[in-house]
Design an enzyme around this catalytic site. Structure first.
Site, short mmCIF file in Angstrom:
data_model
loop_
_atom_site.label_atom_id
_atom_site.label_comp_id
_atom_site.label_asym_id
_atom_site.label_seq_id
_atom_site.Cartn_x
_atom_site.Cartn_y
_atom_site.Cartn_z
N LYS A 150 0.84 -1.19 0.00
CA LYS A 150 0.00 0.00 0.00
C LYS A 150 0.88 1.24 0.00
O LYS A 150 1.79 1.38 0.82
CB LYS A 150 -0.89 -0.02 1.25
CG LYS A 150 -1.91 1.08 1.29
CD LYS A 150 -2.79 0.90 2.51
CE LYS A 150 -3.78 2.05 2.63
NZ LYS A 150 -4.56 1.96 3.86
N ARG A 196 -14.73 4.01 16.68
CA ARG A 196 -15.63 5.12 16.37
C ARG A 196 -17.08 4.68 16.34
O ARG A 196 -17.97 5.48 16.59
CB ARG A 196 -15.26 5.74 15.03
CG ARG A 196 -13.92 6.44 15.05
CD ARG A 196 -13.50 6.78 13.67
NE ARG A 196 -13.33 5.52 12.93
CZ ARG A 196 -12.68 5.39 11.80
NH1 ARG A 196 -12.18 6.44 11.21
NH2 ARG A 196 -12.56 4.22 11.22
N SER A 201 -8.32 9.06 9.04
CA SER A 201 -7.24 9.55 8.17
C SER A 201 -7.72 9.69 6.74
O SER A 201 -7.40 10.68 6.07
CB SER A 201 -6.04 8.60 8.23
OG SER A 201 -5.47 8.58 9.51
#
Length: 160
Positions: A42, A91, A128
């Site tokens: 990545k 979250r 992010s």
């Protein structure tokens, strides 16, 4: 018994949500290792070195917090350092579903427990990926990342 904890992530870039988790566990553990993931498959916006530098700058005010990089299995990183606990911020339900599977696997293959911390209300919407997208589109990100990260992100986008 280990009094250390690992806070893992790609931190591309570190957000106020990440920093909140690090600060909260730093109050509860003697030593915190912020483990920055090396993922050869990545390509992030920031290089590994840039991510480490940003994280180090953002946690500089905390005692007994170190930043290191890891590649491969997080449980191997933990085992090599004698750390038996991982801290993760959640979250919402989507995070929980994924992280619970990961936590069970980490306990099974590495005897490492995972501590889940609910995201603080100010950070529950921050990721992010979202920060990078909002910045790319010219939106305000200063509420979601430390100032040094906002500058680095704006500089990175200005450079093309």
């Amino acid at each position: 018994m280990s009094t250390a904890v690992v806070v893992p992530g790609s931190f591309d870039p570190i957000t106020n949500g990440h920093l909140d988790v690090v600060e909260r566990v730093a109050r509860r553990f003697d030593h915190v290792v912020v483990a920055v993931l090396v993922n050869p498959g990545k390509h992030g916006m920031f290089t590994l070195e840039e991510r480490i530098d940003l994280v180090e700058t953002c946690v500089d005010h905390l005692d007994d917090v170190e930043v290191d990089a890891f590649e491969g299995l997080l449980v191997d990183f933990c085992r090599d350092r004698g750390i038996g606990c991982i801290a993760k911020g959640l979250r919402g339900v989507g995070d929980f579903d994924y992280e619970l599977q990961m936590a069970r696997m980490n306990t099974r293959i590495g005897d490492v427990e995972t501590l889940f911390l609910p995201a603080s209300p100010d950070a529950v919407h921050v990721s992010s990926s979202l920060v990078k997208e909002v910045a790319r589109l010219g939106g305000t990100i200063e509420h979601a990342v430390p100032e040094v990260v906002a500058r680095a992100l704006h500089d990175k986008l200005a450079d093309g």
